[in-house]
Write a protein that holds these residues in place. Structure first.
Motif, PDB file in Angstrom:
ATOM      1  N   PHE A  52     -47.852   5.581  -9.010  1.00 37.04           N
ATOM      2  CA  PHE A  52     -47.089   5.318 -10.229  1.00 37.04           C
ATOM      3  C   PHE A  52     -45.621   5.658 -10.037  1.00 37.04           C
ATOM      4  O   PHE A  52     -45.287   6.695  -9.475  1.00 37.04           O
ATOM      5  N   MET A  53     -44.766   4.762 -10.531  1.00 35.93           N
ATOM      6  CA  MET A  53     -43.339   5.059 -10.530  1.00 35.93           C
ATOM      7  C   MET A  53     -42.936   5.289 -11.975  1.00 35.93           C
ATOM      8  O   MET A  53     -42.804   4.331 -12.754  1.00 35.93           O
ATOM      9  N   ILE A  54     -42.784   6.579 -12.330  1.00 33.97           N
ATOM     10  CA  ILE A  54     -42.407   6.904 -13.698  1.00 33.97           C
ATOM     11  C   ILE A  54     -40.885   6.819 -13.829  1.00 33.97           C
ATOM     12  O   ILE A  54     -40.178   6.637 -12.847  1.00 33.97           O
ATOM     13  N   LEU A  55     -40.407   6.907 -15.059  1.00 33.74           N
ATOM     14  CA  LEU A  55     -38.961   6.938 -15.328  1.00 33.74           C
ATOM     15  C   LEU A  55     -38.264   5.606 -15.049  1.00 33.74           C
ATOM     16  O   LEU A  55     -37.079   5.568 -14.720  1.00 33.74           O
ATOM     17  N   GLY A  56     -39.024   4.511 -15.166  1.00 34.42           N
ATOM     18  CA  GLY A  56     -38.401   3.192 -15.074  1.00 34.42           C
ATOM     19  C   GLY A  56     -38.420   2.613 -13.674  1.00 34.42           C
ATOM     20  O   GLY A  56     -38.898   3.244 -12.723  1.00 34.42           O
ATOM     21  N   SER A  57     -37.900   1.393 -13.566  1.00 32.50           N
ATOM     22  CA  SER A  57     -37.940   0.707 -12.276  1.00 32.50           C
ATOM     23  C   SER A  57     -36.550   0.506 -11.690  1.00 32.50           C
ATOM     24  O   SER A  57     -36.393  -0.118 -10.648  1.00 32.50           O
ATOM     25  N   GLN A  58     -35.514   1.019 -12.370  1.00 32.17           N
ATOM     26  CA  GLN A  58     -34.148   0.870 -11.848  1.00 32.17           C
ATOM     27  C   GLN A  58     -33.611   2.209 -11.388  1.00 32.17           C
ATOM     28  O   GLN A  58     -33.832   3.231 -12.040  1.00 32.17           O
ATOM     29  N   CYS A  59     -32.897   2.190 -10.275  1.00 37.28           N
ATOM     30  CA  CYS A  59     -32.442   3.417  -9.625  1.00 37.28           C
ATOM     31  C   CYS A  59     -30.932   3.575  -9.749  1.00 37.28           C
ATOM     32  O   CYS A  59     -30.192   2.597  -9.628  1.00 37.28           O
ATOM     33  N   THR A  60     -30.497   4.819  -9.971  1.00 41.35           N
ATOM     34  CA  THR A  60     -29.053   5.071 -10.089  1.00 41.35           C
ATOM     35  C   THR A  60     -28.383   5.186  -8.718  1.00 41.35           C
ATOM     36  O   THR A  60     -27.174   5.338  -8.645  1.00 41.35           O
ATOM     37  N   ARG A  61     -29.170   5.163  -7.640  1.00 38.28           N
ATOM     38  CA  ARG A  61     -28.569   5.158  -6.300  1.00 38.28           C
ATOM     39  C   ARG A  61     -28.834   3.805  -5.650  1.00 38.28           C
ATOM     40  O   ARG A  61     -29.579   2.988  -6.193  1.00 38.28           O
ATOM     41  N   ASN A  62     -28.229   3.610  -4.512  1.00 37.67           N
ATOM     42  CA  ASN A  62     -28.361   2.311  -3.846  1.00 37.67           C
ATOM     43  C   ASN A  62     -28.516   2.537  -2.345  1.00 37.67           C
ATOM     44  O   ASN A  62     -27.641   2.180  -1.554  1.00 37.67           O
ATOM     45  N   VAL A 159     -36.974  12.982   3.502  1.00 41.17           N
ATOM     46  CA  VAL A 159     -35.644  13.016   4.123  1.00 41.17           C
ATOM     47  C   VAL A 159     -35.261  11.620   4.625  1.00 41.17           C
ATOM     48  O   VAL A 159     -34.098  11.358   4.908  1.00 41.17           O
ATOM     49  N   GLU A 160     -36.238  10.754   4.749  1.00 45.39           N
ATOM     50  CA  GLU A 160     -36.089   9.317   5.051  1.00 45.39           C
ATOM     51  C   GLU A 160     -35.640   8.972   6.470  1.00 45.39           C
ATOM     52  O   GLU A 160     -36.148   8.052   7.073  1.00 45.39           O
ATOM     53  N   THR A 161     -34.617   9.676   6.972  1.00 46.31           N
ATOM     54  CA  THR A 161     -34.141   9.362   8.327  1.00 46.31           C
ATOM     55  C   THR A 161     -33.491  10.602   8.954  1.00 46.31           C
ATOM     56  O   THR A 161     -33.331  11.620   8.281  1.00 46.31           O
ATOM     57  N   VAL A 162     -33.155  10.472  10.226  1.00 48.64           N
ATOM     58  CA  VAL A 162     -32.561  11.598  10.961  1.00 48.64           C
ATOM     59  C   VAL A 162     -31.173  11.933  10.408  1.00 48.64           C
ATOM     60  O   VAL A 162     -30.554  11.115   9.717  1.00 48.64           O
ATOM     61  N   ARG A 163     -30.706  13.113  10.748  1.00 45.69           N
ATOM     62  CA  ARG A 163     -29.422  13.595  10.226  1.00 45.69           C
ATOM     63  C   ARG A 163     -28.290  12.603  10.487  1.00 45.69           C
ATOM     64  O   ARG A 163     -27.499  12.290   9.598  1.00 45.69           O
ATOM     65  N   ALA A 164     -28.226  12.066  11.705  1.00 40.46           N
ATOM     66  CA  ALA A 164     -27.079  11.239  12.112  1.00 40.46           C
ATOM     67  C   ALA A 164     -26.985   9.926  11.324  1.00 40.46           C
ATOM     68  O   ALA A 164     -25.903   9.337  11.240  1.00 40.46           O
ATOM     69  N   LEU A 165     -28.091   9.473  10.747  1.00 41.13           N
ATOM     70  CA  LEU A 165     -28.072   8.175  10.057  1.00 41.13           C
ATOM     71  C   LEU A 165     -28.027   8.299   8.531  1.00 41.13           C
ATOM     72  O   LEU A 165     -28.034   7.297   7.815  1.00 41.13           O
ATOM     73  N   GLN A 166     -27.982   9.521   8.031  1.00 40.25           N
ATOM     74  CA  GLN A 166     -28.043   9.714   6.577  1.00 40.25           C
ATOM     75  C   GLN A 166     -26.951   8.951   5.830  1.00 40.25           C
ATOM     76  O   GLN A 166     -27.233   8.232   4.880  1.00 40.25           O
ATOM     77  N   ARG A 170     -28.601   6.322   3.446  1.00 38.47           N
ATOM     78  CA  ARG A 170     -28.719   6.803   2.052  1.00 38.47           C
ATOM     79  C   ARG A 170     -27.440   7.557   1.685  1.00 38.47           C
ATOM     80  O   ARG A 170     -27.399   8.795   1.620  1.00 38.47           O
ATOM     81  N   PRO A 171     -26.363   6.782   1.437  1.00 42.27           N
ATOM     82  CA  PRO A 171     -25.026   7.373   1.275  1.00 42.27           C
ATOM     83  C   PRO A 171     -24.897   8.327   0.102  1.00 42.27           C
ATOM     84  O   PRO A 171     -24.055   9.228   0.137  1.00 42.27           O
ATOM     85  N   GLN A 172     -25.707   8.153  -0.941  1.00 43.68           N
ATOM     86  CA  GLN A 172     -25.552   9.053  -2.095  1.00 43.68           C
ATOM     87  C   GLN A 172     -26.466  10.277  -2.005  1.00 43.68           C
ATOM     88  O   GLN A 172     -26.505  11.090  -2.910  1.00 43.68           O
ATOM     89  N   ALA A 173     -27.224  10.369  -0.920  1.00 52.88           N
ATOM     90  CA  ALA A 173     -28.081  11.530  -0.725  1.00 52.88           C
ATOM     91  C   ALA A 173     -27.474  12.396   0.368  1.00 52.88           C
ATOM     92  O   ALA A 173     -26.390  12.105   0.872  1.00 52.88           O
ATOM     93  N   ASP A 174     -28.179  13.465   0.722  1.00 58.47           N
ATOM     94  CA  ASP A 174     -27.615  14.402   1.685  1.00 58.47           C
ATOM     95  C   ASP A 174     -28.771  15.112   2.396  1.00 58.47           C
ATOM     96  O   ASP A 174     -29.675  15.646   1.756  1.00 58.47           O
ATOM     97  N   TYR A 175     -28.714  15.089   3.714  1.00 57.45           N
ATOM     98  CA  TYR A 175     -29.781  15.686   4.530  1.00 57.45           C
ATOM     99  C   TYR A 175     -29.985  17.155   4.197  1.00 57.45           C
ATOM    100  O   TYR A 175     -31.114  17.596   3.956  1.00 57.45           O
ATOM    101  N   GLU A 176     -28.884  17.916   4.152  1.00 58.40           N
ATOM    102  CA  GLU A 176     -28.989  19.347   3.874  1.00 58.40           C
ATOM    103  C   GLU A 176     -29.557  19.595   2.481  1.00 58.40           C
ATOM    104  O   GLU A 176     -30.317  20.533   2.259  1.00 58.40           O
ATOM    105  N   VAL A 200     -38.983   5.202  11.163  1.00 54.09           N
ATOM    106  CA  VAL A 200     -38.410   4.919  12.476  1.00 54.09           C
ATOM    107  C   VAL A 200     -38.082   3.421  12.537  1.00 54.09           C
ATOM    108  O   VAL A 200     -38.661   2.610  11.813  1.00 54.09           O
ATOM    109  N   GLY A 201     -37.119   3.093  13.389  1.00 51.87           N
ATOM    110  CA  GLY A 201     -36.699   1.698  13.490  1.00 51.87           C
ATOM    111  C   GLY A 201     -35.330   1.459  12.901  1.00 51.87           C
ATOM    112  O   GLY A 201     -34.887   0.321  12.749  1.00 51.87           O
ATOM    113  N   LEU A 202     -34.635   2.570  12.544  1.00 49.10           N
ATOM    114  CA  LEU A 202     -33.291   2.442  11.965  1.00 49.10           C
ATOM    115  C   LEU A 202     -32.204   2.662  13.021  1.00 49.10           C
ATOM    116  O   LEU A 202     -31.022   2.511  12.722  1.00 49.10           O
ATOM    117  N   GLY A 203     -32.605   3.061  14.234  1.00 49.87           N
ATOM    118  CA  GLY A 203     -31.622   3.309  15.294  1.00 49.87           C
ATOM    119  C   GLY A 203     -31.614   4.744  15.774  1.00 49.87           C
ATOM    120  O   GLY A 203     -30.722   5.137  16.533  1.00 49.87           O
TER     121      GLY A 203
END
Lengths: 286, 79
Positions: A52-62, A159-166, A170-176, A200-203
């Motif tokens: 289930f995806m609660i809180l709607g289907s639109q995201c404030t990040r991109n 965390v979605e991906t390694v530190r170097a590709l954050q 995912r520009p509006q998020a932060d690894y730390e 994996v598969g992002l580089g």
């Protein structure tokens, strides 16, 4: 389009998909299965499982890997907690996974809606376990406390991906910050099973993958999921490579060797795919 | 009796999908739930299961064709 490798084939049963979609539509519920165009939707709906995806289907990040629609979401639906619980009961779910788009527009990031939904599931589905796959909630500790106090069995944050590709992915998020979320939740409630995942598969390099594993382990994370990045459209972050099933087996061995309590690693493994297996797998270790 | 099987809408915004392979030949017996053909979307290759049992009488498209959701894909001879 480059031909997909043999291991990226999934079964699709129209009637099973339509049946679950109708039930969810009647209760005005969203699933991340549909919103993220998940390749496992056909298999999971056939098994009467959905996330289930609660809180709607639109995201404030991109985020550039994700096919959830960016936009200006609606206020939370006050009936949603009970509707999710009703759907979980109708589907006979033993393990209920809740996730959300990131709601930076809400002061609590949607934490209270999570808490109410967990409690509604407790009332409607005694014995069912609950997993909350949350956003970083901007590392708002009061918000995280609200989710933790609802006592889900599993607290998942990717965390979605390694530190170097954050920044690129995912520009509006932060690894730390993501590591801080995992660390805080574990410190707050040691009994809470914490979980994260990456693609994996992002580089990324194998060395960077190893560092990611070390970082999330150091944050107290128990469970790890590793899956293939699948580019949702030509406009999304470009695919670097398809990792083979042998690659995923190697990542799994690496993660178990480092000390994770449970690892799901396969091309089509997803954060919530067969999520109950992780819970059962960890409990078997007790 | 003849029964037409239609292309499913694999995601809400889908306008068409590439029928990349037939998994049954004309004249083959097909059971409901068996994969009948493959459709490639952005993420994966979907093996579309037959929604009825019978004999595959006609493949209405060739491999590589773009097919819109709702369009008939195959004709089955059912009992």
């Amino acid at each position: 389009m480059e031909r997909k490798p043999e291991w990226l084939r999934v079964r699709y049963n129209q009637e099973a998909v339509a049946e679950v979609a109708q039930l969810l539509g009647e209760l005005r519920l969203n699933t991340v299965c549909k919103e993220a165009n998940c390749p496992n939707l056909g298999e999971c709906y056939r098994k009467h499982t959905a996330t289930f995806m609660i809180l709607g289907s639109q995201c404030t990040r991109n985020c550039r890997f994700c096919s959830v629609t960016p936009g200006h979401p609606q206020p939370p639906d006050p009936e949603e907690p009970e509707n999710v619980a009703a759907a979980a009961k109708k589907l006979g779910l033993r393990h209920v996974v809740l996730t959300c788009p990131t709601r930076d527009d809400l002061p609590d990031g949607g934490a209270e809606q999570f808490a109410q939904t967990v409690r509604a599931i407790r009332r409607a589905c005694p014995g069912a376990t609950v997993e909350t796959l949350i956003s970083d909630m901007q590392m708002n500790t009061a918000a995280l406390d609200a989710v933790i106090e609802a006592r889900p069995e599993v607290l998942n944050h990717n965390v979605e991906t390694v530190r170097a590709l954050q920044k690129a992915v995912r520009p509006q998020a932060d690894y730390e910050r993501s590591l801080a979320v995992l660390r805080y939740c574990k410190e707050k409630d040691a009994a809470l099973l914490t979980k994260t995942g990456f693609m994996v598969g992002l580089g990324e390099t194998e060395e960077q993958i190893g560092e990611l594993m070390d970082d999330v382990l150091a944050a107290g994370c128990d469970v790890l999921t590793i899956g293939q990045y699948l580019q949702p459209s030509p406009e999304h972050y470009p695919l670097d490579r398809y990792a083979s099933p042998e690659d995923f087996a190697r990542y799994k061995a690496m993660a178990l060797d480092k000390g994770f309590r449970y690892v799901a690693s396969a091309p089509l493994a997803r954060s919530s795919y067969k999520a109950w297996e992780a819970l059962e797998g960890v409990h078997d270790l007790h | 009796m003849e029964k037409q099987l239609a292309m499913p809408r694999l995601r809400p915004e889908m306008t068409s999908g590439v029928l990349c392979a037939w998994l049954k030949e004309e004249g083959d017996t097909v059971e409901a739930g068996e994969p009948l053909y493959e459709v490639e979307t952005d993420k994966v290759v979907n093996q579309i299961e037959a929604t009825a049992s019978g004999v595959l009488k006609k493949q209405l498209w060739e491999e590589g064709d773009q097919v819109a959701p709702g369009d008939p894909v195959a004709i089955l001879e059912t009992e």
